[in-house]
Write an enzyme that holds these catalytic residues in place. Structure first.
Site, PDB file in Angstrom:
ATOM      1  CB  SER A 104      -0.948  -0.046   1.202  1.00 35.91           C
ATOM      2  OG  SER A 104      -1.916   0.957   1.136  1.00 35.91           O
ATOM      3  CG  ASP A 246      -2.627   3.950  -1.323  1.00 34.56           C
ATOM      4  OD1 ASP A 246      -3.414   3.899  -2.286  1.00 34.56           O
ATOM      5  OD2 ASP A 246      -2.733   3.209  -0.329  1.00 34.56           O
ATOM      6  CG  ASP A 248      -2.970  -0.759  -2.239  1.00 35.77           C
ATOM      7  OD1 ASP A 248      -3.000   0.434  -1.862  1.00 35.77           O
ATOM      8  OD2 ASP A 248      -3.532  -1.676  -1.622  1.00 35.77           O
ATOM      9  CG  ASP A 250      -6.047   0.682  -0.454  1.00 34.28           C
ATOM     10  OD1 ASP A 250      -5.225   1.613  -0.477  1.00 34.28           O
ATOM     11  OD2 ASP A 250      -6.022  -0.233   0.406  1.00 34.28           O
TER      12      ASP A 250
END
Length: 452
Positions: A104, A246, A248, A250
């Protein structure tokens, strides 16, 4: 064995804490728990596997795929794709489980393994415990029972996932983005292709930064954890707004036309009013966390919208939403869940919906976000302490009580151990920022002395 799963999967320094052996073993255990034992029960299960662009994701993906296939699971590799994209494909393809390799917002040396159950949902604590227990049992005792011959899993690349996911994002938008100029900061991460393509197809004029991942530069001075470049680019290009993800994707944070940050609480406030207007905000309720700014709570009360608060972590927000049937929830950090369209926080979807609200109303993002006033909130991360004792230290409890008496009804204190990093977070909110800074600094010192 210590608890492997944190608030968002198993995470650590790749090839040190998170090794190929660990990733492989966890994947075999997950196959047994989430895919009903693989071929050993006569079922031919399928898994969707994706990753962010980190260099370590290449060998970790190989380990995960090997583990799943060795347990009799057919694997669809979707390559570099946002976490919510992997979750979406897990659901729409009817897969038994999904796996995402990503840490992340963490720095490049870290990586993580996130599992999704059928439907693309994050795992409940009970499932994580079962996976850990099975992993420990078979790494310290009896070896795995493994299929042979035609029983082993087959591996294939699934190139259609990219277009399927983008079509989904565009399909749920309430209106197009024609006429908007948007700067996108992709954090050199998993959304570097997806997000620009989606915004362009939706009609926006886009300027893209942080969209050249090389495996080593993810989150490096850019993205939702470093908004400076995006703020400067929005002002330089005269854009209507900026969107930051960010690693990833999400998460989503935003920047208004003047370069001011719009955080997750403000985004939730804008979307809550938009969804209520459209009759989509079930029970006129939004779900936040204990970290939600007090100004957000005040604004929602004024607008007649109830706020339910959970522990920090979008998984806990999601659990509350699913249990009570709520449609919108999220975190100040930018995890926003629109449950009718996603099973987890989706930064690209959030950015698209926020931009759609600007386009539909003709109002500026600053004007829309002005529905709430952020109270000063100071957050100090205290590293190198025993975070497991944050709730049991008498010295720390006394210091918190003193701080709460000083702040009175106009502020609050929150101490919590990080679920993804070895540190304790000290948060103080107050009407006066200097008071918040002073109280937070004193509490951080006590954390160091009491837990160091």
């Amino acid at each position: 064995m210590g608890r492997l799963f944190g608030t968002d999967g198993v995470r650590g320094v790749a090839n040190a804490d998170l090794t190929a052996e660990l990733a492989l073993g966890l994947s075999v255990a997950a196959a047994h728990v989430l895919a009903e034992g693989g071929t050993f029960e006569g079922h031919r299960p399928t898994a969707v596997v994706g990753r962010d662009p980190r260099a370590s994701g290449e060998f970790l993906e190989a380990a995960v795929v090997a583990g799943l296939a060795s347990a009799g699971v057919d694997v669809l590799r979707v390559g570099v794709l946002p976490t919510p994209g992997v979750a979406y494909l897990t659901g729409v393809l009817g897969a038994d489980l999904g796996v995402m390799l990503s840490a992340s917002h963490n720095a490049m040396p870290d990586n993580g393994v996130k599992f999704f159950a059928r439907g693309g949902h994050k795992l409940a604590d009970e499932l994580e415990i079962r996976i850990e227990s099975l992993y420990e049992e078979h790494t310290t005792g009896a070896p795995w029972a493994r299929p042979t011959g035609s029983g082993v899993g087959r591996v294939a690349d699934y190139a259609s996932g990219f277009d399927q996911y983008i079509a989904h994002l565009i399909g749920v938008l309430p209106n197009r983005l024609d006429g908007l100029k948007v700067v996108l900061d992709e954090a050199h991460g998993a959304a570097s292709r997806v997000s620009p393509e989606a915004f362009a197809r939706a009609g926006a004029e886009i300027i893209t930064i942080g969209a050249d991942p090389n495996g080593l530069n993810i989150n490096d001075g850019c993205g939702s954890t470093h908004l400076g470049l995006l703020q400067a680019a929005v002002v330089e290009h005269g854009a209507d707004l900026g969107i930051a993800h960010d690693g990833d994707a999400d998460r989503c944070l935003a920047v208004d036309a003047a370069g001011n940050e719009i955080d997750g609480d403000q985004i939730l406030a804008v979307l809550a009013l938009s969804m209520r207007e459209a009759g989509q905000l079930r029970k006129d309720t939004v779900v936040g966390t204990v970290m939600s700014n007090l100004g957000f709570k005040i604004a929602m009360e004024r607008e007649g919208i109830a706020l339910v608060q959970t522990a920090v972590g979008d998984r806990y927000v999601l659990e509350s939403m699913k249990a009570e049937g709520y449609a919108l929830g999220g975190e100040q950090s930018g995890h926003v869940i629109v449950l009718d369209h996603a099973t987890t926080g989706d930064g690209t979807l959030t950015g698209l919906m926020l931009a759609a609200r600007v386009a539909a109303t003709g109002r500026t993002l600053a004007d829309l976000a002005g529905v709430m006033t952020r109270l000063p909130q100071i957050l100090i991360n205290v590293p190198d302490v025993d975070k497991s004792r944050v709730n049991t230290s008498a010295e720390l409890a006394a210091a918190v009580a003193d701080a709460e008496r000083e702040l009175g009804a106009t502020g609050r204190v929150l101490l919590r151990s990080s679920g993804t990093e070895p540190l304790v977070r000290v948060m103080v909110e107050a009407a006066d920022i200097e008071q918040a800074k002073a109280v937070a600094g004193r509490l951080a010192d006590v954390v160091k002395s009491a837990l160091g």
